[in-house]
Write an enzyme that holds these catalytic residues in place. Structure first.
Site, mmCIF file in Angstrom:
data_model
loop_
_atom_site.group_PDB
_atom_site.id
_atom_site.type_symbol
_atom_site.label_atom_id
_atom_site.label_comp_id
_atom_site.label_asym_id
_atom_site.label_seq_id
_atom_site.Cartn_x
_atom_site.Cartn_y
_atom_site.Cartn_z
ATOM 1 N N ARG A 132 50.863 -28.735 65.408
ATOM 2 C CA ARG A 132 51.989 -28.631 66.116
ATOM 3 C C ARG A 132 51.997 -30.158 66.838
ATOM 4 O O ARG A 132 53.048 -30.679 67.191
ATOM 5 C CB ARG A 132 52.193 -27.755 67.232
ATOM 6 C CG ARG A 132 52.783 -26.319 66.434
ATOM 7 C CD ARG A 132 52.788 -25.255 67.282
ATOM 8 N NE ARG A 132 51.471 -24.698 67.642
ATOM 9 C CZ ARG A 132 50.684 -23.751 66.933
ATOM 10 N NH1 ARG A 132 51.446 -23.298 65.811
ATOM 11 N NH2 ARG A 132 49.843 -23.366 67.265
ATOM 12 N N GLU A 169 34.730 -19.610 69.954
ATOM 13 C CA GLU A 169 34.470 -18.206 70.348
ATOM 14 C C GLU A 169 33.173 -17.831 69.451
ATOM 15 O O GLU A 169 32.080 -17.311 69.980
ATOM 16 C CB GLU A 169 35.074 -17.256 70.678
ATOM 17 C CG GLU A 169 34.712 -15.912 71.337
ATOM 18 C CD GLU A 169 35.736 -14.803 71.571
ATOM 19 O OE1 GLU A 169 35.347 -13.754 72.159
ATOM 20 O OE2 GLU A 169 36.735 -14.869 70.716
#
Length: 247
Positions: A132, A169
């Protein structure tokens, strides 16, 4: 000292209490910030407490980096961002900028606010983070007379690249930039749509600084401040239009 600028915190136009929080990606329905935190590429979060409308410079309410806290453009931009419940899975609220892009006035105002901030600052590079950042970066670059440099995921750029690995993560990812796209001594703006934990912004900063570019500032349309992404940016300033604070 971290310099963080935010023009407005805003609650999305949703009536049910469950939907009054902005989203982020991949957190479980019961909210707790995992260790280590998710990287910024996540754009949604589970429901928190309702948002409230305040302008902030870091944690200071009712202050704006660009001056007028009553700028009607900011409210228009914030109200154009839609929250989608249960996407991409149940319990997730997704912050959707596609409705902002459909509103030509709000989209133009978004670009104008960035251009007003960065024109005449000697910025020669606008580095947009996939994906984006590719929407907001090019019009800003054209308006301020800078080149646009895409910061891409692995194996997306066809030429020789320089790479930067960063933590997720459950593993790592890689950001790449074409060799020769920037030169040592240039001043760069790093742009993305949203900052959550700040992982990809940090990777972009490191990638540019490795080749001698000075990162002037990072800029995002939206910030999820409870994820403390700004803390990972070190002394790099962060400018945000909409502060989607969970309070």
């Amino acid at each position: 000292m971290i310099h963080t600028f935010s023009l407005l915190s805003i609650s999305p136009p949703i009536t049910t209490p469950r939907l009054l929080a902005a989203p982020f990606r991949h957190f479980p329905p019961t909210f707790s910030v995992p260790q280590p935190l998710l990287n910024r590429s996540l754009n949604y979060r589970p429901a928190l407490s309702p948002l409230r409308c305040t302008a902030s410079d870091s944690a200071k309410p009712q202050e704006m980096a660009a001056g007028d806290a009553q700028d009607p453009r900011i409210q228009k931009i914030a109200s154009a961002i839609r929250v989608i419940p249960d996407f991409p899975k149940p319990g997730i609220l997704f912050q959707d900028i596609t409705t902002l892009l459909l509103d030509t006035k709000a989209f133009r105002d978004t670009i104008d606010l960035f251009v007003e901030r960065y024109k005449d600052k000697g910025i020669s590079v606008v580095a947009g983070i996939e994906a984006r950042g590719f929407i907001f970066g090019p019009p800003i670059a054209l308006a301020i007379g800078a080149k646009f440099v895409p910061m891409r995921k692995p194996n997306k750029l066809p030429g020789e690249v320089i790479s930067e690995e960063y933590s997720l993560e459950y593993g790592t990812d890689i950001m790449e930039m074409h060799v020769g796209a920037v030169e040592a001594g240039e001043r760069a703006l790093v742009i993305d749509d949203l900052i959550a934990t700040g992982g990809t912004l940090c990777a972009a900063i490191r990638l540019l600084e490795r080749v001698g570019v000075h990162v002037f500032e990072c800029a995002c349309v939206i910030e999820l401040p409870e994820l403390k992404g700004r803390d990972r940016l070190g002394d790099k300033p962060l400018f945000v239009l909409v502060n989607a604070a969970g309070v």
